[in-house]
Enzyme design. Structure first.
Site, PDB file in Angstrom:
ATOM      1  N   ARG A   1       0.828  -1.219   0.000  1.00 57.49           N
ATOM      2  CA  ARG A   1       0.000   0.000   0.000  1.00 57.49           C
ATOM      3  C   ARG A   1       0.855   1.259   0.000  1.00 57.49           C
ATOM      4  O   ARG A   1       1.941   1.288   0.569  1.00 57.49           O
ATOM      5  CB  ARG A   1      -0.963  -0.055   1.191  1.00 57.49           C
ATOM      6  CG  ARG A   1      -1.849  -1.286   1.036  1.00 57.49           C
ATOM      7  CD  ARG A   1      -2.895  -1.387   2.068  1.00 57.49           C
ATOM      8  NE  ARG A   1      -3.853  -0.297   1.965  1.00 57.49           N
ATOM      9  CZ  ARG A   1      -4.836  -0.111   2.821  1.00 57.49           C
ATOM     10  NH1 ARG A   1      -4.965  -0.940   3.847  1.00 57.49           N
ATOM     11  NH2 ARG A   1      -5.677   0.875   2.663  1.00 57.49           N
TER      12      ARG A   1
ATOM     13  N   SER B   1      -8.719  11.615   2.161  1.00 58.74           N
ATOM     14  CA  SER B   1      -8.304  10.492   2.998  1.00 58.74           C
ATOM     15  C   SER B   1      -8.182  10.934   4.440  1.00 58.74           C
ATOM     16  O   SER B   1      -7.391  11.822   4.771  1.00 58.74           O
ATOM     17  CB  SER B   1      -6.955   9.946   2.521  1.00 58.74           C
ATOM     18  OG  SER B   1      -6.342   9.187   3.549  1.00 58.74           O
TER      19      SER B   1
ATOM     20  N   ASP C   1     -15.401   2.255   2.560  1.00 59.72           N
ATOM     21  CA  ASP C   1     -15.180   0.839   2.863  1.00 59.72           C
ATOM     22  C   ASP C   1     -16.385  -0.034   2.511  1.00 59.72           C
ATOM     23  O   ASP C   1     -16.332  -1.259   2.661  1.00 59.72           O
ATOM     24  CB  ASP C   1     -14.835   0.664   4.347  1.00 59.72           C
ATOM     25  CG  ASP C   1     -13.481   1.285   4.682  1.00 59.72           C
ATOM     26  OD1 ASP C   1     -12.616   1.342   3.788  1.00 59.72           O
ATOM     27  OD2 ASP C   1     -13.308   1.719   5.833  1.00 59.72           O
TER      28      ASP C   1
ATOM     29  N   ARG D   1      -9.505  -3.476  -4.401  1.00 60.64           N
ATOM     30  CA  ARG D   1     -10.900  -3.891  -4.148  1.00 60.64           C
ATOM     31  C   ARG D   1     -11.770  -3.836  -5.383  1.00 60.64           C
ATOM     32  O   ARG D   1     -12.735  -4.587  -5.476  1.00 60.64           O
ATOM     33  CB  ARG D   1     -11.529  -3.007  -3.066  1.00 60.64           C
ATOM     34  CG  ARG D   1     -11.194  -3.477  -1.705  1.00 60.64           C
ATOM     35  CD  ARG D   1     -12.072  -2.895  -0.622  1.00 60.64           C
ATOM     36  NE  ARG D   1     -11.580  -3.431   0.635  1.00 60.64           N
ATOM     37  CZ  ARG D   1     -11.575  -2.805   1.791  1.00 60.64           C
ATOM     38  NH1 ARG D   1     -12.053  -1.580   1.863  1.00 60.64           N
ATOM     39  NH2 ARG D   1     -11.106  -3.396   2.864  1.00 60.64           N
TER      40      ARG D   1
ATOM     41  N   ARG E   1     -12.912  -7.313   4.068  1.00 62.37           N
ATOM     42  CA  ARG E   1     -14.222  -6.870   3.564  1.00 62.37           C
ATOM     43  C   ARG E   1     -14.641  -7.636   2.301  1.00 62.37           C
ATOM     44  O   ARG E   1     -15.824  -7.801   2.036  1.00 62.37           O
ATOM     45  CB  ARG E   1     -14.217  -5.367   3.328  1.00 62.37           C
ATOM     46  CG  ARG E   1     -13.958  -4.589   4.617  1.00 62.37           C
ATOM     47  CD  ARG E   1     -14.386  -3.149   4.525  1.00 62.37           C
ATOM     48  NE  ARG E   1     -13.672  -2.329   5.506  1.00 62.37           N
ATOM     49  CZ  ARG E   1     -13.976  -2.241   6.794  1.00 62.37           C
ATOM     50  NH1 ARG E   1     -15.007  -2.909   7.284  1.00 62.37           N
ATOM     51  NH2 ARG E   1     -13.267  -1.483   7.606  1.00 62.37           N
TER      52      ARG E   1
END
Ligand code: S3P
Length: 444
Positions: free
Chosen positions: A128, A174, A327, A358, A401
């Site tokens: 990341r 963010s 999220d 994601r 998730r």
């Protein structure tokens, strides 16, 4: 914390879900409560702390930096802090496991202290981007002594002896970048300002006020904020009561909407408007979500939500809403699969740099389970047919998730849905599987 062996699980079509549950404490507030407790002088009591791996790693980091962090009982913790600028040099590497929030916020807090600390994490966290934190903390006066590929972990940071206040515009909306700068700025004399073009979750600002710092918040453009903290405060310990995490509640909430005949109640859920984009969207889709017992508790708004199975329809989700539900897109994509019609989710660029890519992980999961979709630039477009075929095996890429979203899908799909690894669910919602089973979910 190791996840040596993957733990696969399969979800099957379930009977109606019923129950009244409290999902665990909010992860964002839990991480911050430990950090603020460590930066305050004296004893901070925390109730309802999320005892998930991400938060426990933040607690270990605070202890390694000199705070005393003690578990008194289920969710009850006591932190004795060292004061702003008072961290001691940690003996070993600070390992944040899967948690970017813990890592990035602590990088900010360390950046304003004259100590050197090394930061690392698991294979997901090592992928990341950390430049987004290293850039502003360098402006404040910290030095990057070593870094991985392109600013990624592992990183060694030498905090500033004389941190300087800065005025910083975040390159992407963010809360992690904003919080890192505000935490570093606490140790600098004078005013540190963060400007964000889209408001992100404001838990850091709220806790700063709660712990006695001076914070000014002004609007910036149509959707943004300009936040200024006055440095060098003496933070005073203040009790923190952690409400239930809306990002965790999202999973049983969507499960109850898509499993016919379901009716559940989710209690004590935080309703901070910068976190409730999913509820707004689901209601636009026709979801029967009723807020009961709406109240305020020590600086946070909360409610209980009664959720009943609903016929959903496709909607257009504007990009400006993304920070308030960043999220929640994996589980929204599941809801959109069971809706009639097209749901377009706009502006999902940041999803590519979460615990996994994601956008790609959701797309693969939808494809594997017979859901029609397209990706158009940064938009995900799901063509809902009121059902999902299922029958797929979803690769979760160390992402809690993704695992939970597809374990929800399988409760209502024609055929079972498998996920390759549930072990990362322990980072944010350790009780997910037993809690869902308790309401009638079929997992084996
Ligand atoms: C968080 C901020 C969000 C979110 C994460 C928690 C926080 O990340 O995705 O799960 O607690 O500040 P970004 O700030 O990178 O959007």
């Amino acid at each position: 914390m190791t996840h040596a062996r993957p733990a696969p699980l399969t979800a099957r079509r379930a009977g109606a879900l019923k129950g009244r549950v409290r999902v665990p404490g909010d992860k964002s507030i839990s991480n911050r409560a430990l950090i603020f407790g460590a930066l305050a002088v004296g004893e901070t009591r925390i109730s309802g702390l999320l005892e998930g791996e991400d938060v426990l790693n933040t607690g270990k980091a605070m202890a390694a930096l000199g705070a005393s962090v003690e578990r008194l009982g289920g969710g009850e913790w006591c932190v004795r802090g060292v004061g702003v600028g008072g961290f001691r040099e940690p003996a070993g590497v600070l390992d944040f496991g899967n948690s970017a929030t813990g890592c990035r916020l602590v990088m900010g807090a360390v950046a304003g202290c004259p100590v050197t600390a090394s930061f690392d994490g698991d294979a997901s966290l090592r992928k990341r981007p950390m430049r987004r934190i290293l850039d502003p903390v360098t402006e404040i006066g910290a030095r990057v002594m070593s870094e991985g590929d392109d600013g990624r972990l592992p990183v060694t940071l030498k905090g500033a002896r004389d941190p300087v206040p800065i005025r910083y515009r975040t390159p992407v909306p963010s809360a992690q970048i904003k919080s890192a700068v505000l935490l570093a700025g606490l140790a600098a004399p004078g005013a540190t300002t963060v400007i964000e073009s889209e408001a992100s979750r404001d838990h850091t600002e709220r806790l700063l006020v709660h712990f006695g710092a001076e914070v000014k918040i002004e609007p910036e453009g149509a959707h943004g904020r300009c936040i200024t903290v006055t440095g060098e405060p003496e933070l005073a310990p203040a009790p923190v009561l952690v409400p239930a995490d809306p990002s965790s509640a999202a999973f049983p909430m969507v499960a109850a909407l898509i499993v016919p005949g379901s009716e559940i109640v989710l209690i004590d859920v935080m309703t901070n408007p910068l976190r409730t984009g999913l509820i707004t969207t689901l209601r636009e889709m026709g979801a029967d979500i009723e807020a009961v017992n709406v109240r305020s508790d020590v600086g946070d708004e909360l409610a209980d939500f009664r959720v009943r199975a609903s016929a959903l329809k496709g909607v257009d989700v504007p990009a400006e809403r993304a920070p308030s539900m960043i999220d929640e897109y994996p589980i929204l994509a599941v809801a959109a699969s069971f809706a009639e019609g097209t749901t377009r989710m706009r502006g999902l660029k940041e999803l590519r740099v979460k615990e996994s890519d994601r956008l790609a992980a959701v797309a693969n999961g939808l494809r594997a389970n017979g859901v029609a979709f397209e990706i158009d630039g940064d938009d995900l477009i799901v063509h809902g047919k009121g059902r999902a075929l299922g029958g797929g095996e979803v690769v979760t890429h160390m992402d809690h998730r993704i695992a939970m979203a597809f374990l929800v899908m399988g409760l209502a799909s024609d055929k079972p849905v498998g996920v390759d690894d549930t072990s990362f669910i322990a980072t944010s919602f350790p009780s997910f599987v037993p809690m869902m089973r308790g309401m009638g979910a079929e997992y084996s």
